[in-house]
Scaffold this motif. Structure first.
Motif, mmCIF file in Angstrom:
data_model
loop_
_atom_site.group_PDB
_atom_site.id
_atom_site.type_symbol
_atom_site.label_atom_id
_atom_site.label_comp_id
_atom_site.label_asym_id
_atom_site.label_seq_id
_atom_site.Cartn_x
_atom_site.Cartn_y
_atom_site.Cartn_z
ATOM 1 N N ILE A 55 6.953 -14.684 8.018
ATOM 2 C CA ILE A 55 6.287 -14.484 6.175
ATOM 3 C C ILE A 55 5.333 -14.059 6.631
ATOM 4 N N HIS A 56 4.048 -14.887 7.266
ATOM 5 C CA HIS A 56 2.890 -14.525 7.628
ATOM 6 C C HIS A 56 2.385 -12.649 7.865
ATOM 7 N N HIS A 57 1.733 -12.634 7.520
ATOM 8 C CA HIS A 57 0.766 -11.367 7.830
ATOM 9 C C HIS A 57 -0.656 -11.181 7.591
ATOM 10 N N LEU A 58 -1.025 -11.011 8.446
ATOM 11 C CA LEU A 58 -2.621 -11.556 9.503
ATOM 12 C C LEU A 58 -3.444 -10.392 9.559
ATOM 13 N N ASP A 59 -3.113 -9.351 8.364
ATOM 14 C CA ASP A 59 -3.879 -7.983 9.316
ATOM 15 C C ASP A 59 -5.629 -8.182 8.380
ATOM 16 N N SER A 60 -6.026 -9.375 7.700
ATOM 17 C CA SER A 60 -7.551 -9.058 7.754
ATOM 18 C C SER A 60 -8.550 -10.217 8.891
#
Length: 274
Positions: A55-60
Motif C-alpha cells: 500500500i505504501h509508496h516511498l517515492d520522495s
C-alpha cells in the motif's frame, strides 16, 4: 499343532501391533491436524503484512536517499583523488579543473554510485524488517482492519500522509545531523527531482477535514490502532531507513578503494601531459 499355535501367536501379535499402531496414529493425526491449523494464520498474517507493505509508496524517500548516497559517492571520490595526488606528488595541476582528474572522477563515481543505489534499491532489504515490525506490533485482526481502511479513498490518502511523513523524517534526520552537505553542482538535477516529488506529494495529501471523509480520517487518526500505526511504525521505519543509509554511506570509501584501478589510465595520461 505347532504350526497352528505359531500362526495363532503371530495373528495375536499382529493384532496387538495393529492396536498399538492405531493408538499411536490417532494422536499423531490430531497433532498434524492442529499443526496445519496453527500454521494457517501465520501464512495469512504474512500475506497481510506484505499486502500492507504494498500500500505504501516511498517515492520522495527514495529520491532524497538517492541524492544523499550520490553525494557521499562524490565526496568520497574527491577525497580519494586528492589523497592520490599527495601520495604520488602529482603537483598543483592535479585538481578538479583538470580534464584527467574529471575523467578519473567520472569513472569512479559511475561505479560507486551504481553499487550504492542498487544496494538501496527498491527496499527489498526492508521487507523482512517490515514483517518483523508489523508482526510484533499488530495482530491478524488489526492487520486486516488496516488493509481494509487503507483501501478506502480516505485511507489511501492517509497512507500517502504516512509515506510523506517518512520522507520528511528522513530528510530532517540527514539535515540536522549535518550529513546533507552544501548542494553539489553535479547533483542539481537529483536535488530538483527530490524537491519536485516532495512538493507534489504535499499537494496530493491535502484534504478537507470538515466533510464526511475528513471525519473518517480524524476517527482513524485518533483511534488506538491509527495512533499506533502512525507513530510507532513511522518512527521504526524511519530509523531503519536511516540505518541503511548510514551503512551504505560508510561503505563509499571502501568501494572507492575497490575500484581504484580505474583511475590508472587517466593518471598515466596526466603524467604524460604534465
Amino acid at each position: 499343532m505347532i504350526t497352528t499355535g505359531t500362526f495363532t501367536r503371530m495373528k495375536d501379535r499382529s493384532s496387538l501391533i495393529g492396536q498399538r499402531a492405531r493408538a499411536l496414529l490417532t494422536p499423531l493425526v490430531f497433532s498434524l491436524f492442529f499443526l496445519v491449523i496453527a500454521s494457517s494464520p501465520a501464512r495469512s498474517n504474512k500475506d497481510g503484512v506484505l499486502e500492507l507493505w504494498s500500500i505504501h509508496h516511498l517515492d520522495s524517500t527514495s529520491a532524497i536517499s538517492a541524492y544523499f548516497l550520490k553525494q557521499e559517492a562524490h565526496l568520497s571520490v574527491r577525497s580519494f583523488l586528492r589523497q592520490v595526488g599527495e601520495d604520488r606528488s602529482l603537483g598543483l595541476a592535479w585538481n578538479r579543473q583538470n580534464p584527467w582528474w574529471r575523467q578519473a572522477e567520472e569513472a569512479l563515481i559511475e561505479k560507486i554510485e551504481s553499487s550504492m543505489i542498487d544496494d538501496y534499491g527498491f527496499y527489498e532489504w526492508m521487507v523482512p524488517e517490515w514483517e518483523r515490525m508489523v508482526q510484533e506490533r499488530f495482530d491478524d485482526r488489526e492487520i486486516r482492519q488496516l488493509i481494509a481502511h487503507f483501501k478506502t479513498n480516505i485511507g489511501g490518502k492517509q497512507a500517502s500522509v504516512i509515506d510523506h511523513s517518512v520522507a520528511r523524517q528522513v530528510m530532517m534526520s540527514l539535515t540536522f545531523s549535518g550529513k546533507l552537505k552544501a548542494p553539489l553542482a553535479q547533483l542539481a538535477g537529483d536535488l530538483n527531482l527530490f524537491q519536485e516529488i516532495y512538493h507534489r506529494e504535499e499537494k496530493e495529501i491535502r484534504f478537507v477535514t470538515t466533510d464526511l471523509d475528513g471525519a473518517d480520517a480524524q476517527a482513524f487518526a485518533l483511534s488506538q490502532l491509527g495512533k499506533k500505526y502512525f507513530t510507532t511504525l513511522i518512527i521504526s521505519l524511519t530509523g531503519r531507513i536511516n540505518e541503511r543509509l548510514d551503512y551504505l554511506a560508510a561503505s563509499s570509501d571502501m568501494l572507492t578503494l575497490e575500484h581504484a584501478q580505474l583511475i590508472e589510465p587517466y593518471i598515466t595520461d596526466f603524467l604524460r601531459d604534465y
